[in-house]
Design a protein around this motif. Sequence first.
Motif, short mmCIF file in Angstrom:
data_model
loop_
_atom_site.label_atom_id
_atom_site.label_comp_id
_atom_site.label_asym_id
_atom_site.label_seq_id
_atom_site.Cartn_x
_atom_site.Cartn_y
_atom_site.Cartn_z
N SER A 3 0.78 -1.20 0.12
CA SER A 3 0.16 0.19 0.04
C SER A 3 0.91 1.31 -0.21
CB SER A 3 -0.95 -0.03 1.20
OG SER A 3 -2.01 -1.16 1.11
N ILE A 6 1.98 2.15 -3.44
CA ILE A 6 1.03 2.69 -4.42
C ILE A 6 1.10 3.88 -3.94
CG2 ILE A 6 -1.22 2.55 -4.98
CD1 ILE A 6 0.24 0.27 -5.98
N ALA A 7 1.01 4.33 -2.62
CA ALA A 7 0.81 5.70 -2.10
C ALA A 7 2.02 6.78 -2.53
CB ALA A 7 1.04 5.69 -0.73
N TYR A 8 3.12 6.00 -2.56
CA TYR A 8 4.56 6.97 -3.13
C TYR A 8 4.33 7.08 -4.66
CZ TYR A 8 6.59 7.39 1.38
OH TYR A 8 6.61 7.99 2.63
N ALA A 9 3.78 5.98 -5.26
CA ALA A 9 3.62 6.16 -6.72
C ALA A 9 3.03 7.20 -7.32
CB ALA A 9 3.40 4.91 -7.39
N LYS A 10 1.73 7.21 -6.53
CA LYS A 10 0.61 8.04 -7.07
C LYS A 10 0.54 9.55 -6.19
CE LYS A 10 -2.42 4.52 -8.21
NZ LYS A 10 -3.83 3.84 -7.99
N GLY A 11 1.35 9.73 -5.10
CA GLY A 11 1.51 10.73 -4.51
C GLY A 11 0.01 11.07 -3.56
N GLU A 12 -0.33 9.88 -3.09
CA GLU A 12 -1.54 9.84 -2.35
C GLU A 12 -1.37 9.99 -0.88
OE1 GLU A 12 -3.94 6.64 -3.85
OE2 GLU A 12 -4.22 7.54 -5.64
N ALA A 16 4.97 12.21 -3.87
CA ALA A 16 5.31 11.25 -4.76
C ALA A 16 6.89 10.90 -4.71
CB ALA A 16 4.98 11.23 -6.23
N GLN A 18 9.75 8.26 -6.03
CA GLN A 18 9.98 6.94 -6.75
C GLN A 18 10.96 5.94 -6.01
OE1 GLN A 18 8.93 5.82 -9.44
NE2 GLN A 18 10.44 4.08 -10.11
N LYS A 21 8.94 4.32 -3.32
CA LYS A 21 8.13 3.48 -4.10
C LYS A 21 8.70 2.24 -4.07
CE LYS A 21 6.72 2.17 -8.56
NZ LYS A 21 6.53 2.71 -10.06
N ASN A 39 5.42 -6.21 -10.49
CA ASN A 39 5.66 -4.95 -10.54
C ASN A 39 7.40 -4.58 -10.62
OD1 ASN A 39 3.08 -4.69 -10.78
ND2 ASN A 39 2.82 -2.98 -9.11
#
Length: 92
Positions: A3, A6-12, A16, A18, A21, A39
Amino acid sequence: HWSLSIAYAKGEGVEADQTKKIYHLEEAAIAGHPQSRHNLGYYEMRSERYDRGVKHWIIAVNLGYDEAMQMLKECYKAGVVSKEEFAAALRA
């Protein structure tokens, strides 16, 4: 860790990042998360580290992740995966 990757990938909820991530993908993969392993394989292939990408996908196949088998099949057709590597993945 999945999770967080995903958060770091999308900046949620976080900025963000990389590097973070990939760190969390690696941690999730080490813990046995098959989609994380898949992935990471994709990331390695995009980074032109084909041997590492193939190894991640073979492990993901061994963990039961069918999408990784499809990626290995495409790589086999393209000549990136050897016959032996593909056969080993099929036996998994």
